[in-house]
Design a protein around this motif. Structure first.
Motif, PDB file in Angstrom:
ATOM      1  N   ASN A  96       0.820  -1.224   0.000  1.00 41.01           N
ATOM      2  CA  ASN A  96       0.000   0.000   0.000  1.00 41.01           C
ATOM      3  C   ASN A  96       0.853   1.274   0.000  1.00 41.01           C
ATOM      4  N   HIS A  99      -0.042   4.826   1.371  1.00 33.31           N
ATOM      5  CA  HIS A  99      -1.036   4.697   2.438  1.00 33.31           C
ATOM      6  C   HIS A  99      -0.440   3.800   3.524  1.00 33.31           C
ATOM      7  N   THR A 100      -1.274   3.273   4.398  1.00 31.69           N
ATOM      8  CA  THR A 100      -0.790   2.463   5.514  1.00 31.69           C
ATOM      9  C   THR A 100      -0.703   1.001   5.106  1.00 31.69           C
ATOM     10  N   CYS A 117      -5.451  -1.531  -0.894  1.00 35.66           N
ATOM     11  CA  CYS A 117      -5.743  -0.371  -1.747  1.00 35.66           C
ATOM     12  C   CYS A 117      -4.879  -0.354  -3.002  1.00 35.66           C
ATOM     13  N   CYS A 133      -4.407   3.894  -3.243  1.00 36.42           N
ATOM     14  CA  CYS A 133      -3.634   4.201  -2.023  1.00 36.42           C
ATOM     15  C   CYS A 133      -3.344   5.698  -1.902  1.00 36.42           C
ATOM     16  N   ALA A 136      -6.535   7.374  -0.857  1.00 35.77           N
ATOM     17  CA  ALA A 136      -6.901   6.929   0.485  1.00 35.77           C
ATOM     18  C   ALA A 136      -5.907   7.431   1.536  1.00 35.77           C
ATOM     19  N   GLY A 137      -4.668   7.622   1.103  1.00 41.84           N
ATOM     20  CA  GLY A 137      -3.649   8.065   2.052  1.00 41.84           C
ATOM     21  C   GLY A 137      -3.550   9.571   2.205  1.00 41.84           C
ATOM     22  N   THR A 140      -4.323  10.554   5.717  1.00 37.97           N
ATOM     23  CA  THR A 140      -3.209  10.122   6.570  1.00 37.97           C
ATOM     24  C   THR A 140      -2.003  11.017   6.380  1.00 37.97           C
TER      25      THR A 140
END
Length: 285
Positions: A96, A99-100, A117, A133, A136-137, A140
């Motif tokens: 990922n 992202h995480t 992701c 990712c 989605a990140g 974050t």
């Protein structure tokens, strides 16, 4: 005019280019195969899978590198199948990027559902998973940026506090040196005062002893004078007693002789006067 290349030279260049293309293709295929073999392995465990003989994490057995991710469970803990669903205890690692990272149970690999992701858990191609990712990140990353800014601000505050502490330490060192110097001077002064105090106390003690000696001498002189006066008074009383006793009864003379005091003689004279027996004393000339 430039010379035209010969047909043999053209063929030689063509074969050379063809060999380079084949070599690149083989490298690409091997790289893809290697990626498929090592898929699902966490970065911290990659060293465990570099040798030709790989040991199960639980130490139960070993297996060859060719049997890694071959869709057959050789290790009970799923060490040999991180990228397939063959072992029920296996774990799949989603990188990922952006992202995480995420660890999945290997049963969710190639199950038709995009769990990672980056889509790496559905690598068999049956389902096309887009890489989400980065999007989605974003949240974050924003949190990380804020945290990083907070860390930088805290670091700057800490740096300033350290600088201030260094300045205060240097200032306190100077003050400490000054206080130590004053302490040395005060100690010298205290020592001098102690010497002066001892000298004063010694002089006072000598003066006290001298005064006591003088007072004792005065008391002794007064005592001697009293004793001398008492002696003279007694002698005078004895003399008077002798002069008066010539005309007095014998009992009265004996009483005065025992007491040896003027008061006693006065009492006798008083008693004789009252009785009328007082005789005129015969004084010696």
């Amino acid at each position: 005019m430039p010379r035209k290349p010969r047909p043999a030279q053209k063929m030689k260049g063509f074969y050379r280019a063809l060999c380079l293309i084949c070599l690149g293709f083989i490298t690409l295929v091997r790289s893809a195969e290697n990626n498929i073999i090592t898929i699902g392995i966490p970065p911290q465990d990659e060293k465990l899978f570099q040798s030709e003989r790989i040991k199960c994490k639980d130490g139960s057995k070993t297996f060859s590198r060719e049997r890694l991710n071959d869709d057959f469970c050789d290790c009970a803990d799923g060490t040999d199948e991180p990228g397939t669903s063959a072992c029920p205890e296996g774990k799949f690692y989603c990188r990922n990027v952006g992202h995480t990272p995420l660890l999945l149970f290997s049963s969710r690999v190639n199950d038709g559902i995009c769990d990672c992701c980056d889509g790496s858990d559905e690598y068999d191609g049956k389902v096309k998973c887009s890489n989400t990712c980065w999007e989605a990140g974003r949240v974050t990353r924003e949190k990380l940026k804020k945290k990083l800014a907070t860390y930088k601000e805290g670091f700057e505050i800490r740096r300033k506090e350290i600088e201030h502490a260094k300045q205060m330490t240097a200032k306190e060192k100077v003050e400490l040196a000054s206080l130590k110097e004053e302490e040395t001077k005060l100690k010298d002064l205290v020592d001098k005062l102690k010497v002066t105090k001892e000298a004063i106390e010694k002089a006072e003690e000598q003066e006290r002893q001298k005064r006591e000696n003088e007072e004792q001498k005065i008391k002794d002189a007064e005592k001697q004078a009293e004793q001398k006066e008492s002696l003279q008074s007694t002698e005078s009383s004895d003399l008077d007693s002798q002069h008066v006793s010539q005309g007095m009864p014998e009992s009265s003379v004996q009483l005065c002789s025992r007491l040896k005091a003027w008061l006693c003689w006065t009492s006798v004279l008083r008693s004789q006067t009252q009785s009328g027996d007082l005789m005129e004393p015969k004084w010696q000339t």
